[in-house]
Design an enzyme around this catalytic site. Sequence first.
Site, PDB file in Angstrom:
ATOM      1  CG  HIS A 105      -5.672   1.780   5.319  1.00 38.61           C
ATOM      2  ND1 HIS A 105      -5.176   2.875   6.090  1.00 38.61           N
ATOM      3  CD2 HIS A 105      -4.649   0.968   5.120  1.00 38.61           C
ATOM      4  CE1 HIS A 105      -3.889   2.549   6.605  1.00 38.61           C
ATOM      5  NE2 HIS A 105      -3.570   1.368   5.872  1.00 38.61           N
ATOM      6  CD  GLU A 134      -3.176  -2.704   7.037  1.00 40.38           C
ATOM      7  OE1 GLU A 134      -2.017  -2.967   6.495  1.00 40.38           O
ATOM      8  OE2 GLU A 134      -3.652  -1.446   7.128  1.00 40.38           O
ATOM      9  N   GLY A 137       2.828   2.280  10.631  1.00 41.02           N
ATOM     10  CA  GLY A 137       3.840   3.289  10.678  1.00 41.02           C
ATOM     11  C   GLY A 137       4.464   3.729  11.889  1.00 41.02           C
ATOM     12  CG  ASN A 145      -1.450   1.240   1.354  1.00 38.04           C
ATOM     13  OD1 ASN A 145      -1.701   2.182   0.343  1.00 38.04           O
ATOM     14  ND2 ASN A 145      -2.323   1.536   2.436  1.00 38.04           N
ATOM     15  CD  GLU A 196      -2.682   5.467   6.783  1.00 40.81           C
ATOM     16  OE1 GLU A 196      -2.602   5.704   5.475  1.00 40.81           O
ATOM     17  OE2 GLU A 196      -1.376   5.038   7.399  1.00 40.81           O
ATOM     18  CE  LYS A 250       0.079   3.263   4.775  1.00 45.74           C
ATOM     19  NZ  LYS A 250       0.220   3.256   6.163  1.00 45.74           N
ATOM     20  CB  SER A 307       5.787  -1.864  11.504  1.00 46.78           C
ATOM     21  OG  SER A 307       5.315  -0.414  12.054  1.00 46.78           O
TER      22      SER A 307
HETATM   23  P1  13P Z   1       3.319   0.420   7.461  1.00 43.10           P
HETATM   24  O1  13P Z   1       3.822  -0.716   6.868  1.00 43.10           O
HETATM   25  O2  13P Z   1       3.927   1.642   7.067  1.00 43.10           O
HETATM   26  O3  13P Z   1       3.078   0.359   9.159  1.00 43.10           O
HETATM   27  O4  13P Z   1       1.699   0.594   6.964  1.00 43.10           O
HETATM   28  C1  13P Z   1       0.882  -0.422   7.182  1.00 43.10           C
HETATM   29  C2  13P Z   1      -0.133  -0.234   6.340  1.00 43.10           C
HETATM   30  O5  13P Z   1      -1.096   0.851   6.728  1.00 43.10           O
HETATM   31  C3  13P Z   1      -0.623  -0.900   5.051  1.00 43.10           C
HETATM   32  O6  13P Z   1      -1.837  -0.474   4.571  1.00 43.10           O
END
Ligand code: 13P
Length: 242
Positions: free
Chosen positions: A98, A164, A170, A20, A100, A22, A206
Amino acid sequence: MSRSATGGGAYDVGVLVAGNWKMYKGPSETAAFLDAFDPPLGVDVVVCPPYVSLAVAVGRGVSVYAQNVHWSTEGAFTGEVSAEMLLELGVDGAIVGHSERRQHFGETDETVARRAEAALAAGLGVIACVGETGEERETGRTEAVLRRQLSVLPRHERLVIAYEPVWAIGTGRTATPQQAQDVHGFLRARLAALGAEGIAVLYGGSVKAANAGALFAMPDVDGGLVGGASLDATEFLAIAAA
Ligand code: 13P
């Protein structure tokens, strides 16, 4: 577990690794990344670039998913994109729900369900994200939250779940393989109770080359949804090879 990929087909037995991206990588960076990227055999690799980079990603040797999708075919929905528009580009699927989107853009269980249902009905694959916040985990509400988030999702052979934990996204704070396995086992049992066996459950939060092998070795972890570490081709390749 080995699952055979994307492109609108059912998943059956295999490992799926999705990146992903982003809000990173415009069209030229996307093209350069994928031209230099040779996915390992036996792993289904998916990349999820920003909307503007989807067209350039299609046809470069990996499956391509959008990061979101609207439930209508068309309409007055500024800033949204429909499943039919993604299919016209040759896109294989979409992420929905997601954290976010849930945290910053008002996404709810109900809108996640509508997005997932419409995308699956149109023929896309869907990776639906679920996961608890740190506060929900600390107050013993992880299973209740996951149960609620899962209960609204459609059952479908092209649906994949990504667990997740929000506290691991992150942050560099990965769930331990055992923490991931505990939740994946719970999700697997819930899916079975809902009559949805055989749905892949990915771990996200992560994931990097250094921890991917131990996470993916867990019996109920079918692969990963990778954020930051998927932006670097060498690191992403090492994760896919894990
Ligand atoms: P990170 O791998 O940067 O922690 O992000 C995970 C994520 O949100 C994948 O959709």
